[in-house]
Scaffold this active site. Structure first.
Site, short mmCIF file in Angstrom:
data_model
loop_
_atom_site.label_atom_id
_atom_site.label_comp_id
_atom_site.label_asym_id
_atom_site.label_seq_id
_atom_site.Cartn_x
_atom_site.Cartn_y
_atom_site.Cartn_z
N GLY C 29 0.80 -1.22 0.00
CA GLY C 29 0.00 0.00 0.00
C GLY C 29 0.82 1.27 0.00
CB CYS C 237 -25.57 -10.16 -17.68
SG CYS C 237 -24.91 -9.96 -19.36
CB CYS C 240 -24.12 -14.14 -20.00
SG CYS C 240 -23.61 -13.29 -18.49
CB CYS C 262 -20.88 -9.04 -18.21
SG CYS C 262 -21.88 -10.32 -17.44
CB CYS C 268 -20.28 -11.37 -20.96
SG CYS C 268 -22.03 -11.21 -21.30
#
Lengths: 233, 256, 286
Positions: C29, C237, C240, C262, C268
């Site tokens: 970080g 979605c 899909c 998606c 997808c």
């Protein structure tokens, strides 16, 4: 406190002003001032105008710095004490009632009067009740209590100041012309407040031009001319 | 009683020039001390040395911390000093914009110190912010407004709320009423006086306005050319000044 | 294109970048400064990510690039082509097959593995920048762990919108120490930041690299009474039928008809290939 129980005691106090910006002129205004006030006693300072009555009061209050000598109030030497010691003395022990009110704008009269009690940690309601009682006694109409005293007339301000000065039961008090320019009824009230304070054992030093008043409440007189350099024998 | 702050031999130089030197005093809990002097007298330098914003060249600033007792803040680690700066210490700047985040709402400004010490409950933080707005006489409805929409006096009051929300014990103030209208000043002074008494705060107030110190300060220190020339009880110093400079300062004030 | 050194950058530069990456991995970080090079593409087009990828790629790697989850947008295509040309690495659109994935603004839906590296393009690496413009001060705040200001931003969100409205670049605390900007990924992706793969972040213009090693604790900042929520559009979605993937909203005509698909095009496609069908799949195929 000394063994003779003096509440206020001055020993050989002198005061002078050095005016640095006027050729460093040194003006002696007081010398050899000695004074002893016991609990329950009221001592009047007398002497012609300019002899240093107010100066002496201010020296006792710590407002003026004594040049030499001891200024004992409740055992504390005000002439040498730290600021915080003087502040706590003023809060708990030594009250001062002047003719003129000096307060922060916007604070309601009732709170102005209750403030000395709150400062010593009194319960808020008890403090406000006592303040209300005192304001009644000095004849400030109740409708004014929620207003700031800054807008009041001179006489009203003076009475608010007296009520404030007597709110906390100081063991030592300084009174600077407390009855000046009061009407008969209010004068009577103030004198009875002083008598009450004496009765509970307060040691009082005061300036009273009002001779009748002085005779009634004061046990002794001290002529400050005796301490004025050049005037004293 | 242990002094809250013990200042010993503080000196700050700018090259050969003296910022302030040989400053010594103790400040006790609940005491308010004023520092007066003209511009360039070293009073702001001193305040910044005391508050940890400037590193003094000599001397100690010993603060009575809650946990460890008296500690010299000059030699303590920076994280510790910064932690003091957002918990037990507060600093009120002359210009509110120096002490506020102008792009953050009033509530966020007040809440910052709370969040900095770990408050993580939005509702509580907001409640405290609104409570503090009330205490500095700003309407609760302004909580989501940015300080840029506030008047100068309100900004200064918001700065005070932001500083006092974590219940500090020592507040440094640099000309807190400078640049405000007289009527706004009076209100601010009155407010400060009430808060100081109510919270039992100790404070060090730098100002050139003698009326401000008479109203707020128990004690007074007079500075000239980096030196403390006189110190004592406020009313005594103002009514019976001993030093030539203090006499000049007091006599220079216009009587109203 | 044999005139170019492998992956465009010279070996010294790649070594310098690798040192920054290793330091970043060692201090999760923490923003490590690095001497960002001029790249043959403008700032804002992923110069930071490209430099990190260049220092990370080996000839055996399989490289994938996504932009907002899609493999077929200009940015993704040109960066993929860039490394095809300068490094000659094989490329893929399949998350599963990639060993190094460079991304802009998304984390793939498929769970990443220990043998994969994901490289994020970062526009502004400093999460405190919004409220504290001074770099000297933000560095000090990081070093002293003074992160109260981060919550001021979230406080402002709630006070203005009634909820934490920060929807992307949602700040996180890494390994209990540094507060980090996860780059502008949707906050839906934040829970995925605790993953098995190595995560590298590159900011070209700002000259910073930071990293999250595998299996590192990553916590999204929040309030007790306004806890972090990984939100997405409340739809399936339309192609899909996936209910667990992050969706893009697509306006289809002037009548305001729209569809949700998606954002991860590979996810997808692979679902549709295994027979999953969404609400508008037939119509769209037709």
């Amino acid at each position: 406190m000394g063994k003779d129980e003096a509440m206020i005691e001055l020993i050989d106090v002198s005061k002078s002003f050095t005016l640095h910006n006027q050729g460093s002129a040194v003006i002696p205004v007081m010398q050899g001032a000695s004074l002893k006030v016991e609990p329950g006693e009221c001592v009047a300072l007398t002497g012609a105008s300019g002899t240093g009555k107010s100066t002496l009061m201010r020296v006792i209050y710590g407002n003026y710095l004594a040049a030499s000598g001891q200024v004992l109030v409740g055992g504390l030497d005000v002439a040498k004490a730290e600021p915080r010691q003087i502040l706590s003395l003023r809060r708990d022990t030594l009250g001062y009632v002047s003719q003129f009110l000096r307060v922060v704008p916007r604070v309601p009269t009732l709170e102005v009067v209750a403030e000395p009690l709150l400062a010593v940690g009194a319960d808020k309601q008890i403090a406000l009740d006592k303040a209300a009682g005192l304001l009644k006694r000095v004849n400030i109409p109740e409708r004014l209590w929620t207003l700031s005293p800054t807008t009041f007339s001179g006489g009203e301000q003076q009475r608010v100041n007296i009520a404030r000065g007597f709110a906390h039961e100081y063991p030592a008090m300084l009174l600077d012309e407390p009855t000046a320019s009061l009407d008969a009824q209010n004068r009577e009230t103030v004198l009875s407040l002083i008598e009450d304070a004496k009765h509970r054992g307060a040691a009082i030093v005061g300036i009273f031009h009002d001779i009748e008043a002085r005779k009634r409440v004061c046990d002794r007189e001290v002529n400050v001319s005796d301490f004025t350099p050049g005037l004293a024998a | 009683m242990t002094p809250l702050l013990q200042v010993k031999g503080i000196e700050k130089r700018y090259g050969a020039r003296i910022g302030c030197t040989d400053v010594n005093f103790d400040l006790y809990p609940g005491e308010v001390m004023g520092i007066v002097g003209e511009s360039g007298s070293g009073k702001s330098t001193l305040l910044n040395c005391l508050a940890g914003h400037l590193e003094p060249d000599a001397g100690q600033v010993i603060f009575d911390t809650r946990v460890d007792g008296p500690v010299d803040t000059v030699t303590m680690s920076e994280p510790e000093r910064r932690m003091l700066g957002r918990t037990d210490w507060a600093f009120v700047h002359q210009h509110a914009r120096d002490g506020l985040r102008m792009s953050v709402s009033a509530g966020g400004n007040i809440g910052e110190r709370l969040m900095a010490v770990g408050d993580r409950h939005y509702g509580d933080i907001r409640d405290k912010a609104i409570d503090w707005l009330g205490r500095v006489e700003i309407e609760a409805a302004r909580v989501d407004d940015r300080p840029s929409a506030f008047s100068g006096g309100m900004q200064q009051r918001l700065q005070i709320a932001r500083n006092l929300v974590t219940g500090p014990r020592l507040v440094f103030m640099d000309e807190p009423t400078g640049g405000l209208d007289v009527s706004v000043q009076a209100r601010l002074l009155d407010l400060l006086r009430g808060l100081v008494r109510e919270m039992g705060l100790s404070a060090i107030i730098v100002t050139h306005d003698l009326a401000v110190v008479r109203l707020l300060a128990d004690r007074l220190m007079v500075m000239k050319s980096g030196h403390v020339v006189e110190a004592g009880l406020t009313d005594q110093v103002l009514d019976d000044p001993q030093h030539a400079y203090t006499q000049l300062l007091v006599s220079s004030v216009l009587q109203v | 294109m044999s005139e170019y050194n492998f992956a465009y950058l010279d070996e010294q530069t790649k070594r310098m970048i690798r040192r920054a990456i290793l330091k970043g991995l060692a201090v999760p970080g923490y923003q490590v400064p690095f001497a960002s090079r001029e790249m043959p593409m403008p700032y804002g087009w992923g110069t930071g990510g490209v430099q990190v990828s260049a220092a990370t790629l080996t000839p055996e790697d399989t490289f994938k690039v996504i932009d907002q989850g899609a493999d077929d947008t200009t940015n993704a295509v040109s960066i993929r082509k860039f490394f095809e040309n300068t490094a000659g690495v094989s490329t893929t659109e399949e998350t599963e097959k990639a060993t190094v994935i460079q991304t802009r603004h998304r984390i793939p839906e498929a769970k990443l593995r220990e043998d994969q590296i994901i490289v994020y393009q970062v526009p502004i690496p400093e999460p405190l920048r919004f409220l504290e413009p001074r770099e000297t001060e933000t560095r000090k705040m990081h070093s002293l762990e003074e992160y109260g200001l981060m919550h001021v931003k979230l406080y402002e969100d709630i006070s203005q919108h009634g909820a934490i409205s920060t929807a992307y670049a949602y700040p996180v605390k890494v390994s209990g120490r540094y507060v980090m900007d996860p780059s502008p990924i949707p906050k839906f992706d934040n829970p995925k930041l605790e993953m098995d793969a190595i995560q590298l972040f590159g900011a070209g213009r700002e000259q910073r690299i930071y990293a999250v090693p595998p299996h590192t604790k990553v916590v999204s900042l929040d309030f007790e009474d306004y806890p972090f929520e990984a939100t997405k559009a409340n739809h399936l979605c339309d192609l899909c039928g996936a209910e667990d993937s992050y969706l893009d909203e697509v306006i289809m005509d002037d009548a305001g008809n729209r569809m949700f698909v998606c954002s991860d095009t590979d996810y997808c496609r692979s679902r549709r290939e295994t027979g999953h069908v969404g609400r508008l799949a037939e119509e769209n195929a037709a």
